[in-house]
Design a protein around this motif. Structure first.
Motif, mmCIF file in Angstrom:
data_model
loop_
_atom_site.group_PDB
_atom_site.id
_atom_site.type_symbol
_atom_site.label_atom_id
_atom_site.label_comp_id
_atom_site.label_asym_id
_atom_site.label_seq_id
_atom_site.Cartn_x
_atom_site.Cartn_y
_atom_site.Cartn_z
ATOM 1 N N ARG A 196 -9.969 -6.740 7.119
ATOM 2 C CA ARG A 196 -11.021 -6.034 7.846
ATOM 3 C C ARG A 196 -11.446 -4.768 7.102
ATOM 4 O O ARG A 196 -12.617 -4.389 7.124
ATOM 5 N N MET A 197 -10.483 -4.120 6.446
ATOM 6 C CA MET A 197 -10.821 -2.927 5.667
ATOM 7 C C MET A 197 -11.793 -3.268 4.548
ATOM 8 O O MET A 197 -12.748 -2.532 4.280
ATOM 9 N N SER A 198 -11.555 -4.417 3.897
ATOM 10 C CA SER A 198 -12.439 -4.823 2.804
ATOM 11 C C SER A 198 -13.843 -5.114 3.320
ATOM 12 O O SER A 198 -14.846 -4.779 2.678
ATOM 13 N N GLY A 199 -13.930 -5.750 4.508
ATOM 14 C CA GLY A 199 -15.242 -6.058 5.066
ATOM 15 C C GLY A 199 -15.996 -4.820 5.514
ATOM 16 O O GLY A 199 -17.230 -4.782 5.457
ATOM 17 N N LEU A 200 -15.283 -3.805 5.957
ATOM 18 C CA LEU A 200 -15.919 -2.579 6.438
ATOM 19 C C LEU A 200 -16.061 -1.523 5.346
ATOM 20 O O LEU A 200 -16.651 -0.469 5.583
ATOM 21 N N GLY A 201 -15.498 -1.813 4.174
ATOM 22 C CA GLY A 201 -15.594 -0.849 3.081
ATOM 23 C C GLY A 201 -14.710 0.372 3.269
ATOM 24 O O GLY A 201 -15.050 1.466 2.808
ATOM 25 N N VAL A 202 -13.595 0.179 3.956
ATOM 26 C CA VAL A 202 -12.659 1.279 4.206
ATOM 27 C C VAL A 202 -11.497 1.179 3.217
ATOM 28 O O VAL A 202 -10.948 0.091 3.003
ATOM 29 N N THR A 203 -11.125 2.283 2.625
ATOM 30 C CA THR A 203 -10.026 2.313 1.659
ATOM 31 C C THR A 203 -8.789 2.974 2.272
ATOM 32 O O THR A 203 -8.855 3.606 3.342
#
Length: 213
Positions: A196-203
């Motif tokens: 989900r982090m990858s889809g939302l662009g969260v690092t």
């Protein structure tokens, strides 16, 4: 030489008697001025370092905490010996100075080295600091809190020891330090969902910044 001293004493009995009386009264006066202690402190100035790392085995505590602290304390002026004790989640380092060293000056030098040593310790190490100024001859009492796991959790008992028992014991005159050991320490864990982090662009850095506020 001894014969001359004896002959002089026999010829000047009055001088010898007066000198003996003066020494006797001076000794009696000095005796009243000597401080008396039932348990005199015969220990050299010692600074105690304590570090807490919950969950670490004694071997990990020794390698990751005790050894770096001992290395950082080496070379301080006046240090005669460095001893340590590593146990489950706890590390104690005893830095002993020579008799001429002032204990507060010793604590200042140890504190300067300790501020640098903290940067070399792994994450998760808490409560790294110096113990109070006290004698090694002080008594140590171990108090156990037996529980029934079916009725109360180890975490609740540890919180009771940390926030209720420890503050009350520290108010007793003569108590220098109270160290709770065991139980379970409350933790808050963040488990990121990488998909989900990858889809939302969260690092990971974004999450760390958000947690730090």
């Amino acid at each position: 030489m001894f014969d001359k001293l004896v002959n002089y004493s026999l010829r000047n009995r009055m001088i010898v008697a007066v000198a003996a009386l003066v020494l006797m009264f001076y000794g009696a006066f000095t005796l009243t001025q000597i401080p008396v202690d039932v348990f005199p402190d015969l220990n050299k100035p010692t600074v105690t370092l304590q570090a807490e790392a919950g969950g670490m085995a004694p071997e990990e505590v020794e390698q990751l905490i005790t050894v770096p602290l001992e290395t950082a304390m080496g070379g301080i002026p006046g240090v005669e010996s460095i001893r340590s004790v590593s146990s489950v989640g706890l590390a104690f380092v005893y830095v002993t100075f020579d008799w001429k060293t002032d204990i507060y000056r010793a604590r200042q030098m140890v504190g300067e080295r300790l501020s640098t040593a903290r940067e070399q310790l792994p994450a998760g190490v808490e409560h790294v600091g110096m113990g109070p100024v006290s004698s090694i001859m002080g008594e140590i009492m171990s108090v156990a809190l037996p529980i029934d796991p079916a009725k109360i959790s180890p975490m609740a008992v540890r919180e009771y020891a940390d926030f209720v028992i420890r503050p009350r014991l520290l108010t007793i005159p003569g108590v220098a330090q109270v160290v709770p050991i065991g139980g379970e320490v409350r933790q808050y864990q963040v488990q990121p969902d990488t998909a989900r982090m990858s889809g939302l662009g969260v690092t990971i850095e974004n999450i760390e910044d958000a947690l730090k506020g």
